[in-house]
Design a protein around this motif. Structure first.
Motif, short mmCIF file in Angstrom:
data_model
loop_
_atom_site.label_atom_id
_atom_site.label_comp_id
_atom_site.label_asym_id
_atom_site.label_seq_id
_atom_site.Cartn_x
_atom_site.Cartn_y
_atom_site.Cartn_z
N UNK B 27 1.14 -1.57 -0.14
CA UNK B 27 -0.04 -0.24 0.00
C UNK B 27 0.96 0.52 -0.07
N UNK B 28 -0.05 2.69 -0.77
CA UNK B 28 0.73 3.58 -0.66
C UNK B 28 0.22 4.64 -0.55
N UNK B 29 0.71 5.62 -0.22
CA UNK B 29 -0.15 6.96 -0.01
C UNK B 29 -0.06 8.02 -1.41
N UNK B 69 -8.06 4.26 1.97
CA UNK B 69 -8.18 5.13 3.39
C UNK B 69 -8.76 6.68 3.06
N UNK B 73 -11.52 16.02 3.87
CA UNK B 73 -12.48 17.34 4.36
C UNK B 73 -13.36 17.86 3.94
N UNK B 97 -14.37 13.93 8.15
CA UNK B 97 -14.08 12.24 8.76
C UNK B 97 -13.24 11.58 8.21
N UNK B 98 -12.80 9.98 9.08
CA UNK B 98 -11.95 9.48 8.26
C UNK B 98 -12.47 8.01 8.07
N UNK B 99 -12.14 7.15 7.05
CA UNK B 99 -12.35 6.09 6.15
C UNK B 99 -11.73 5.13 6.51
N UNK B 100 -11.42 4.23 6.86
CA UNK B 100 -10.57 3.42 6.96
C UNK B 100 -10.95 2.01 5.82
N UNK B 101 -10.33 2.33 4.90
CA UNK B 101 -10.60 1.55 3.41
C UNK B 101 -10.13 0.23 3.66
N UNK B 102 -10.93 -1.03 3.14
CA UNK B 102 -9.94 -2.59 2.85
C UNK B 102 -9.37 -2.57 1.60
N UNK B 103 -9.26 -1.27 1.41
CA UNK B 103 -7.67 -1.75 0.20
C UNK B 103 -8.29 -2.66 -1.17
N UNK B 161 -5.38 8.56 2.32
CA UNK B 161 -4.19 8.12 3.52
C UNK B 161 -3.32 7.33 2.78
N UNK B 162 -4.34 5.61 2.30
CA UNK B 162 -4.05 4.71 1.79
C UNK B 162 -4.36 3.85 1.01
N UNK B 164 -3.87 0.48 -2.26
CA UNK B 164 -3.36 -0.44 -2.87
C UNK B 164 -3.32 0.06 -3.95
#
Lengths: 256, 185
Positions: B27-29, B69, B73, B97-103, B161-162, B164
């Motif tokens: 994974x990268x940004x 992810x 804003x 808000x912040x989303x934590x994605x599955x990738x 933020x992250x 793949x």
């Protein structure tokens, strides 16, 4: 009754405690069976897919219980390697000079001269899905980490649903993204050695909320839900003391 | 629900899974900006000077979290906002808000399709990619704007933020609906 083990802050660990902690991770990383680091990390995203995160339905309420069971089982596996070890929590609210984003014990590439630091990275080797790489991080600016005031805002939610959604969405998700790299996506986040200390901080905040609020209006119809693949139900993980640990800053035994 | 906002479940199907799949990279940004979303103007008369409210939230429902992810804003009345826009009330910034994605989809074809055809005798867990929701406190920015405007637009700037290689990193923010919620003392 056996003494509770106290999970320490990463920033408060002695060098001997850090060494023991690294030793436990090294030993877990050196094996490949169902006691190994890779086995536990693989339960979360790929290949296991057991983790619970927020959705608009009931699993939103399982985010905290499921991860508490997860850490509990991982910690016991680590203690099977080095019996003195307890999981440390990463206090993301600390700022330099006390802590510069990623704690130094996790940020150092090598330790003891030129030995790879097991807290810095883990080598993933999965056949399906095919992933063969070492974990890495791309941390953001330190000032983008949650502040103590923001943590207090989240702890100030008296309603369980508001609290768990805020803790997950505003703090937990944010730090995953801030850390970047493998921590940045659900599928492989747990392979990064800092994952466990990140979630230990989340678990600690839940416990602090519970100390203030009890279990609040946690949905009682979920209490017997099994937290697969662990042999635990939701009701089994509501008290950290019942699981043998605490997050108290200090423990002073009073002679009687 | 507009077409542009329709979530695409497990949108980007990577490559056929089978023996011989090539290794999935780390994974990268990403550095390329993701597409921003701006709503049509919405009346904020409910937040005007003659209406008392203690706080206001923007609630976003049906957010897809199957891929990258990101930090979303939220800016009010600033459709030109981007990832470099200062996060201050003066620039219409209301919160994130912040989303934590599955990738992305690491499985075989259909693995990330949310199964909506379940009956009363199906006791399996719900699909992990059932869309999520977010709440952003917008009280201060909304109160400020409502003093001088009767309408506002909502702009969401996704800062990835992250991700793949299995993720769409351009069309990141996909949701079903959003609404303002105000609460009185």
């Amino acid at each position: 009754m056996a003494d509770l083990r106290i999970r320490p802050g990463v920033h408060n660990m002695s060098s001997a405690e850090v060494s023991a902690f690294r030793d436990a991770y090294s030993q877990m990383m050196a094996i490949t069976d169902n006691r190994s680091y890779g086995f536990f990390a693989g339960l979360h995203g790929v290949p296991g897919g057991f983790c619970k995160h927020s959705t608009q339905s009931a699993p939103a309420f399982l985010f905290l219980p499921w991860h508490r069971a997860y850490l509990y089982n991982f910690e016991l596996a680590a203690r099977d390697r080095v019996s003195s070890v307890t999981l440390p929590w990463w206090d993301w609210t600390l700022r330099p000079p006390r802590q510069d984003g990623i704690p130094k014990s996790f940020a150092d590439r090598v330790v003891d001269g030129n030995k790879p630091n097991p807290l810095f990275s883990y080598r993933i080797d999965l056949a399906n899905p095919p992933i063969h790489q070492s974990t890495r991080r791309e941390p953001g600016p330190v000032d983008d980490l949650p502040t103590q005031a923001e943590v207090e805002d989240v702890l100030g939610n008296a309603d369980w649903t508001d609290f768990t959604l805020a803790l997950e969405g505003q703090l937990h998700n944010r730090v995953h993204g801030w850390t970047g790299g493998h921590m940045g996506v659900v599928a492989v986040a747990a392979f990064d050695p800092i994952f466990w200390s990140h979630h230990c901080m989340v678990d600690r905040l839940w416990w602090m909320w519970q100390v203030r609020n009890g279990n609040g209006n946690f949905p009682t119809d979920l209490l017997d839900t099994v937290l697969a693949p662990f042999n635990m139900r939701v009701r089994d993980v509501l008290s950290v003391n019942d699981l043998g640990y605490d997050y108290a800053a200090a423990q002073t035994v009073v002679p009687i | 629900m507009g077409k542009a906002s329709r979530p695409r479940r497990g949108a980007k199907r990577a490559r056929p899974a089978a023996s011989g799949r090539r290794t999935i990279g780390a994974p990268t940004r990403p550095t390329t900006p993701a597409k921003t979303y701006t709503s049509k103007p919405v009346s904020v008369e409910f937040a005007g000077p003659s209406h008392r409210f203690q706080w206001a939230d923007l609630e976003i429902l049906g957010i897809d979290h199957s891929e990258a992810s990101y930090e979303g804003r939220v800016f009010l009345n600033n459709p030109k906002a981007d990832a470099k826009t200062p996060r201050t009330i003066d620039h219409g910034y209301a919160g994130s808000f912040y989303i934590f994605g599955h990738g992305g989809c690491f499985g075989d074809v259909g693995h990330c399709e949310v199964n909506g055809h379940r009956d009363a005798y199906d006791f399996r867990d719900s699909h992990p990619l059932v869309p999520t929701r977010a709440r952003v406190p917008v009280t201060d920015t909304l109160r400020q704007l409502a003093k001088t405007s009767s309408e506002v637009t909502i702009t969401v700037v996704p800062v990835v933020t992250g991700a793949t290689e299995l993720c769409n990193t351009t069309d990141v923010f996909r949701f079903e609906r959003m609404r303002f919620l105000t609460y009185n003392p």
